[in-house]
Design an enzyme around this catalytic site. Structure first.
Site, PDB file in Angstrom:
ATOM      1  N   GLY A 119       0.834  -1.206   0.000  1.00  0.00           N
ATOM      2  CA  GLY A 119       0.000   0.000   0.000  1.00  0.00           C
ATOM      3  C   GLY A 119       0.863   1.247   0.000  1.00  0.00           C
ATOM      4  O   GLY A 119       0.563   2.230   0.668  1.00  0.00           O
ATOM      5  N   ALA A 120       1.968   1.190  -0.768  1.00  0.00           N
ATOM      6  CA  ALA A 120       2.985   2.246  -0.676  1.00  0.00           C
ATOM      7  C   ALA A 120       2.932   3.269  -1.803  1.00  0.00           C
ATOM      8  O   ALA A 120       3.873   4.039  -1.989  1.00  0.00           O
ATOM      9  CB  ALA A 120       4.373   1.617  -0.605  1.00  0.00           C
TER      10      ALA A 120
ATOM     11  N   ARG B   4       0.898   5.777  -1.871  1.00  0.00           N
ATOM     12  CA  ARG B   4       0.588   7.106  -1.317  1.00  0.00           C
ATOM     13  C   ARG B   4       0.506   7.024   0.204  1.00  0.00           C
ATOM     14  O   ARG B   4       0.636   5.953   0.791  1.00  0.00           O
ATOM     15  CB  ARG B   4      -0.742   7.620  -1.878  1.00  0.00           C
ATOM     16  CG  ARG B   4      -1.947   6.757  -1.518  1.00  0.00           C
ATOM     17  CD  ARG B   4      -3.191   7.147  -2.293  1.00  0.00           C
ATOM     18  NE  ARG B   4      -3.009   6.936  -3.715  1.00  0.00           N
ATOM     19  CZ  ARG B   4      -3.110   5.746  -4.317  1.00  0.00           C
ATOM     20  NH1 ARG B   4      -3.396   4.661  -3.604  1.00  0.00           N
ATOM     21  NH2 ARG B   4      -2.937   5.628  -5.606  1.00  0.00           N
TER      22      ARG B   4
ATOM     23  N   ASP C 135      -2.554  -7.591  -5.706  1.00  0.00           N
ATOM     24  CA  ASP C 135      -3.670  -7.570  -4.765  1.00  0.00           C
ATOM     25  C   ASP C 135      -3.227  -8.435  -3.590  1.00  0.00           C
ATOM     26  O   ASP C 135      -3.084  -9.657  -3.727  1.00  0.00           O
ATOM     27  CB  ASP C 135      -4.913  -8.152  -5.435  1.00  0.00           C
ATOM     28  CG  ASP C 135      -6.103  -8.293  -4.495  1.00  0.00           C
ATOM     29  OD1 ASP C 135      -5.934  -8.065  -3.266  1.00  0.00           O
ATOM     30  OD2 ASP C 135      -7.199  -8.636  -4.968  1.00  0.00           O
ATOM     31  N   VAL C 136      -2.974  -7.814  -2.444  1.00  0.00           N
ATOM     32  CA  VAL C 136      -2.419  -8.561  -1.312  1.00  0.00           C
ATOM     33  C   VAL C 136      -3.376  -9.625  -0.758  1.00  0.00           C
ATOM     34  O   VAL C 136      -2.955 -10.500  -0.006  1.00  0.00           O
ATOM     35  CB  VAL C 136      -1.962  -7.629  -0.161  1.00  0.00           C
ATOM     36  CG1 VAL C 136      -0.825  -6.735  -0.612  1.00  0.00           C
ATOM     37  CG2 VAL C 136      -3.127  -6.816   0.400  1.00  0.00           C
TER      38      VAL C 136
ATOM     39  N   SER D  99      -4.289   0.414  14.249  1.00  0.00           N
ATOM     40  CA  SER D  99      -4.928   1.730  14.312  1.00  0.00           C
ATOM     41  C   SER D  99      -5.531   1.916  15.701  1.00  0.00           C
ATOM     42  O   SER D  99      -5.843   0.930  16.381  1.00  0.00           O
ATOM     43  CB  SER D  99      -6.053   1.816  13.270  1.00  0.00           C
ATOM     44  OG  SER D  99      -6.881   2.942  13.494  1.00  0.00           O
TER      45      SER D  99
ATOM     46  N   TYR E 184     -13.353  -2.315  10.017  1.00  0.00           N
ATOM     47  CA  TYR E 184     -11.991  -1.788  10.151  1.00  0.00           C
ATOM     48  C   TYR E 184     -11.442  -2.021  11.563  1.00  0.00           C
ATOM     49  O   TYR E 184     -10.295  -2.431  11.740  1.00  0.00           O
ATOM     50  CB  TYR E 184     -12.028  -0.291   9.813  1.00  0.00           C
ATOM     51  CG  TYR E 184     -10.696   0.394   9.705  1.00  0.00           C
ATOM     52  CD1 TYR E 184      -9.897   0.245   8.569  1.00  0.00           C
ATOM     53  CD2 TYR E 184     -10.251   1.252  10.711  1.00  0.00           C
ATOM     54  CE1 TYR E 184      -8.696   0.914   8.452  1.00  0.00           C
ATOM     55  CE2 TYR E 184      -9.042   1.928  10.595  1.00  0.00           C
ATOM     56  CZ  TYR E 184      -8.264   1.749   9.465  1.00  0.00           C
ATOM     57  OH  TYR E 184      -7.069   2.421   9.351  1.00  0.00           O
TER      58      TYR E 184
ATOM     59  N   ALA F 106     -10.575  -5.658  11.972  1.00  0.00           N
ATOM     60  CA  ALA F 106      -9.342  -5.972  11.234  1.00  0.00           C
ATOM     61  C   ALA F 106      -8.113  -5.456  11.971  1.00  0.00           C
ATOM     62  O   ALA F 106      -7.108  -6.160  12.117  1.00  0.00           O
ATOM     63  CB  ALA F 106      -9.407  -5.381   9.829  1.00  0.00           C
ATOM     64  N   LYS F 107      -8.190  -4.217  12.454  1.00  0.00           N
ATOM     65  CA  LYS F 107      -7.029  -3.599  13.102  1.00  0.00           C
ATOM     66  C   LYS F 107      -6.749  -4.218  14.475  1.00  0.00           C
ATOM     67  O   LYS F 107      -5.593  -4.294  14.905  1.00  0.00           O
ATOM     68  CB  LYS F 107      -7.238  -2.090  13.215  1.00  0.00           C
ATOM     69  CG  LYS F 107      -7.218  -1.361  11.863  1.00  0.00           C
ATOM     70  CD  LYS F 107      -5.973  -1.685  11.056  1.00  0.00           C
ATOM     71  CE  LYS F 107      -5.750  -0.700   9.912  1.00  0.00           C
ATOM     72  NZ  LYS F 107      -4.563  -1.080   9.103  1.00  0.00           N
TER      73      LYS F 107
END
Length: 251
Positions: free
Chosen positions: A11-12, A14, A61-62, A140, A152, A155-156
């Protein structure tokens, strides 16, 4: 650094991922910039090369096991065995629980959790062979719960448990695993959240800063600096930790 090492940052293209990739290149790593679309990685790669660093862009696509295997094989062939992995790839599909679709849930869990699992499983082969490795997972403050982010947050929070287990399993191979849990960071992603709730980004940031003890929102570079430490040789006795980089004890 004892020898030139290769780092992968997902995801690098941006935001936080790009800042981490640039910082690790500055630290002397050869960096593989992975994002969904190879073309989108070129800006980050060009910025690294302009500073004299070494980088390649790879599209993957990871959440797809075959694409992950191919991407890691390409990195190993072109840059050498990847011993540093930063799992940063992520997406948002915010909604209150009663409005959240199956797709909203699956997309977020697949990219963040399955993606980190697939990338780590592939990279650990190189790390255990080299008897050295650093894994950094992006969690996060939302792991502590956040309205409209059941997917989210899950997941985090899951990434924190994943990180601690990696630390236990891989420690004997000279591999550490840690997580960074950012608070409010000014990125395209938080700008999109501001738009979704109908606020200007400046007002959104101002409101967030007012609740942060240090009195400002974070920048991608704040996260990159922490990642830089965690992947360093000197951080070899730090493993299984979750570091909240949020301007205070929590967001």
């Amino acid at each position: 650094m004892a020898q030139a090492r290769t780092a992968i940052v997902t995801g690098a293209a941006r935001g936080i991922g790009a800042a981490v990739a640039k910082r690790l290149a500055k630290d002397g790593f050869a960096v593989a910039v992975i994002d969904l679309d190879a073309a989108s990685t070129q800006e980050t790669v060009a910025a690294i090369e302009a500073e004299g660093g070494k980088a390649i862009g790879v599209g993957a696509d990871v959440s797809d096991a075959e694409q992950v295997a191919a991407a890691v094989a390409e990195v190993a062939e072109k840059l050498g065995p990847p011993t540093v992995l930063v799992n940063n790839a992520g997406v948002l599909r915010d909604n209150l629980l009663f409005k959240m679709t199956d797709s909203d849930w699956d997309t977020v869990i697949n990219v963040h959790l399955r993606g980190s699992f697939l990338m780590t499983r592939e990279v650990q082969k190189h790390q255990t062979e080299q008897k050295y490795g650093r894994i950094v997972n992006l969690s996060s403050t939302s792991a502590l719960g956040n309205r409209g982010q059941a997917n989210y947050s899950a997941a985090k929070a899951g990434l924190q448990g994943f990180t601690k287990t990696l630390a236990i399993e891989l420690g004997k191979f000279g591999v550490t695993a840690n997580a960074i849990a950012p608070g409010f960071i000014a990125t395209d992603m938080t700008a999109a959240t501001a738009e979704r709730v109908g606020a200007s980004f400046e007002d959104f940031k101002k409101g967030a800063a007012a609740m942060i003890p240090v009195g400002r929102v974070g920048t991608p570079e704040d996260i990159a600096a922490t990642a830089s430490f965690l992947v360093s040789e000197e951080a070899g006795f730090v493993s299984g930790q979750v570091i909240y980089v949020a301007g205070g004890p929590r967001d």
